[in-house]
Scaffold this motif. Structure first.
Motif, PDB file in Angstrom:
ATOM      1  N   ILE A  97       6.152  20.278  29.043  1.00  0.00           N
ATOM      2  CA  ILE A  97       7.407  20.787  29.585  1.00  0.00           C
ATOM      3  C   ILE A  97       8.616  20.219  28.856  1.00  0.00           C
ATOM      4  N   GLY A  98       8.362  19.374  27.869  1.00  0.00           N
ATOM      5  CA  GLY A  98       9.444  18.842  27.042  1.00  0.00           C
ATOM      6  C   GLY A  98       8.929  17.738  26.152  1.00  0.00           C
ATOM      7  N   ARG A  99       9.736  17.388  25.163  1.00  0.00           N
ATOM      8  CA  ARG A  99       9.364  16.284  24.273  1.00  0.00           C
ATOM      9  C   ARG A  99      10.597  15.625  23.688  1.00  0.00           C
ATOM     10  N   LEU A 100      10.393  14.414  23.213  1.00  0.00           N
ATOM     11  CA  LEU A 100      11.464  13.651  22.572  1.00  0.00           C
ATOM     12  C   LEU A 100      10.881  13.017  21.316  1.00  0.00           C
ATOM     13  N   VAL A 101      11.521  13.278  20.189  1.00  0.00           N
ATOM     14  CA  VAL A 101      11.091  12.699  18.918  1.00  0.00           C
ATOM     15  C   VAL A 101      11.980  11.500  18.618  1.00  0.00           C
ATOM     16  N   GLY A 102      11.357  10.337  18.440  1.00  0.00           N
ATOM     17  CA  GLY A 102      12.114   9.115  18.209  1.00  0.00           C
ATOM     18  C   GLY A 102      12.097   8.229  19.450  1.00  0.00           C
ATOM     19  N   PRO A 103      12.654   7.021  19.340  1.00  0.00           N
ATOM     20  CA  PRO A 103      12.641   6.093  20.465  1.00  0.00           C
ATOM     21  C   PRO A 103      13.670   6.478  21.523  1.00  0.00           C
ATOM     22  N   ALA A 104      13.449   6.018  22.744  1.00  0.00           N
ATOM     23  CA  ALA A 104      14.394   6.282  23.822  1.00  0.00           C
ATOM     24  C   ALA A 104      14.282   5.173  24.867  1.00  0.00           C
ATOM     25  N   ASP A 105      15.309   5.059  25.687  1.00  0.00           N
ATOM     26  CA  ASP A 105      15.297   4.075  26.765  1.00  0.00           C
ATOM     27  C   ASP A 105      14.635   4.704  27.981  1.00  0.00           C
ATOM     28  N   TRP A 106      13.327   4.559  28.058  1.00  0.00           N
ATOM     29  CA  TRP A 106      12.562   5.160  29.147  1.00  0.00           C
ATOM     30  C   TRP A 106      12.702   4.394  30.452  1.00  0.00           C
ATOM     31  N   ALA A 107      13.384   3.277  30.433  1.00  0.00           N
ATOM     32  CA  ALA A 107      13.642   2.540  31.668  1.00  0.00           C
ATOM     33  C   ALA A 107      15.021   2.874  32.233  1.00  0.00           C
ATOM     34  N   SER A 108      15.727   3.778  31.585  1.00  0.00           N
ATOM     35  CA  SER A 108      17.081   4.135  32.002  1.00  0.00           C
ATOM     36  C   SER A 108      17.066   4.996  33.263  1.00  0.00           C
ATOM     37  N   ALA A 109      18.218   5.062  33.912  1.00  0.00           N
ATOM     38  CA  ALA A 109      18.345   5.893  35.108  1.00  0.00           C
ATOM     39  C   ALA A 109      18.132   7.365  34.771  1.00  0.00           C
ATOM     40  N   GLU A 110      18.601   7.793  33.584  1.00  0.00           N
ATOM     41  CA  GLU A 110      18.431   9.187  33.184  1.00  0.00           C
ATOM     42  C   GLU A 110      16.956   9.539  32.990  1.00  0.00           C
ATOM     43  N   ALA A 111      16.201   8.610  32.403  1.00  0.00           N
ATOM     44  CA  ALA A 111      14.771   8.848  32.198  1.00  0.00           C
ATOM     45  C   ALA A 111      14.040   8.956  33.532  1.00  0.00           C
ATOM     46  N   LYS A 112      14.381   8.103  34.459  1.00  0.00           N
ATOM     47  CA  LYS A 112      13.719   8.119  35.763  1.00  0.00           C
ATOM     48  C   LYS A 112      14.045   9.398  36.531  1.00  0.00           C
ATOM     49  N   ARG A 113      15.289   9.862  36.424  1.00  0.00           N
ATOM     50  CA  ARG A 113      15.642  11.120  37.087  1.00  0.00           C
ATOM     51  C   ARG A 113      14.859  12.279  36.496  1.00  0.00           C
ATOM     52  N   LEU A 114      14.684  12.261  35.174  1.00  0.00           N
ATOM     53  CA  LEU A 114      13.929  13.315  34.494  1.00  0.00           C
ATOM     54  C   LEU A 114      12.471  13.325  34.963  1.00  0.00           C
ATOM     55  N   ILE A 115      11.863  12.145  35.005  1.00  0.00           N
ATOM     56  CA  ILE A 115      10.461  12.049  35.422  1.00  0.00           C
ATOM     57  C   ILE A 115      10.314  12.428  36.900  1.00  0.00           C
ATOM     58  N   GLU A 116      11.204  11.966  37.743  1.00  0.00           N
ATOM     59  CA  GLU A 116      11.127  12.277  39.164  1.00  0.00           C
ATOM     60  C   GLU A 116      11.274  13.782  39.409  1.00  0.00           C
ATOM     61  N   ALA A 117      12.124  14.437  38.601  1.00  0.00           N
ATOM     62  CA  ALA A 117      12.276  15.883  38.734  1.00  0.00           C
ATOM     63  C   ALA A 117      10.984  16.581  38.326  1.00  0.00           C
ATOM     64  N   ALA A 118      10.354  16.096  37.265  1.00  0.00           N
ATOM     65  CA  ALA A 118       9.084  16.686  36.830  1.00  0.00           C
ATOM     66  C   ALA A 118       8.003  16.497  37.879  1.00  0.00           C
ATOM     67  N   ILE A 119       7.972  15.342  38.498  1.00  0.00           N
ATOM     68  CA  ILE A 119       6.988  15.095  39.562  1.00  0.00           C
ATOM     69  C   ILE A 119       7.237  16.016  40.744  1.00  0.00           C
TER      70      ILE A 119
END
Length: 229
Positions: free
Chosen positions: A204-226
């Protein structure tokens, strides 16, 4: 000496070489960027526009569908480089090896949202990113979600195991893919590459390169996917 011979003997000014070098570097950058950009993963529209002089690079239908999707508007801040799929894309089933030497397949994770991260011990950005993936797994990992970080180093699992220990990643399971087939199977184009996969095993999506997966934005993205899978 004739005027013609004097012109031939006259050395080329250094500035000419400098300009030629800059132009060659720009041309070379464009070639490398296009060569390594994901063919089916939406190159960054403004970057492509600047290099090619074309429009924003994304078909209107893509933008409309992505804007209407459940992850719409969540690829911002630390997740700005995350490319949302307008519709989920089926993935081929693939296997990798767990810490006990057993084969694991994507199919075994059906029912969970999976963040599939492809990494290597020689990848400097991977080293910086791993603690953040570990934190994400600690906070959100469970029956609905799992970070599946797969190492593609050659020669066994020792490098991967040492790497996880060195980066303090205690919440991530050890997964390896010694043949490195996973990289091409999911059409990865850089290291690290991270795919967000729904409960049905579709990207449903991808990211090429490093990212801050502990960030608030990352958590909102994952929670929305769940929440929508």
């Amino acid at each position: 000496m004739s005027e013609r011979k004097q012109r031939k003997a006259r050395p080329t000014p250094p500035a000419v070489y400098l300009v030629a070098g800059i132009l060659a570097a720009v041309a070379g950058f464009g070639t490398v960027y296009v060569s390594f950009a994901p063919s089916d993963n939406g190159r960054q529209p403004k970057t492509v526009s600047a290099m090619s002089g074309e429009g924003d690079g994304a078909p209107a239908s893509f933008k409309e569908n992505a804007a209407a999707g459940p992850l719409a508007g969540l690829n911002k801040g630390a997740m700005a480089a995350f490319v949302v799929r307008p519709t989920p894309v089926p993935l081929p089933d693939f296997t990798f090896i767990d810490a006990g030497g057993n084969a694991k397949s994507l199919a075994e994770f059906q029912g969970k949202v999976v963040l599939l991260n492809i990494w290597a011990s020689w990848c400097v950005p991977c080293r910086e990113e791993m603690p953040m993936l570990d934190e994400l797994q600690r906070e959100l990992g469970g029956k609905d979600f799992e970070v599946v970080a797969v190492n593609i180093d050659k020669g066994g699992s020792d490098k991967a195991r040492d790497f996880l220990a060195e980066t303090g990643a205690v919440n991530l399971a050890l997964y390896t893919d010694p043949p490195g087939k996973l990289f091409s199977t999911v059409k990865a184009v850089g290291m690290p590459t991270t795919l967000l996969i729904d409960r049905q095993g579709r990207e449903i999506g991808r990211l090429v390169g490093p990212a801050d997966w502990a960030s608030a934005e990352a958590k909102r993205l994952i929670e929305a996917a769940i929440g929508v899978s």
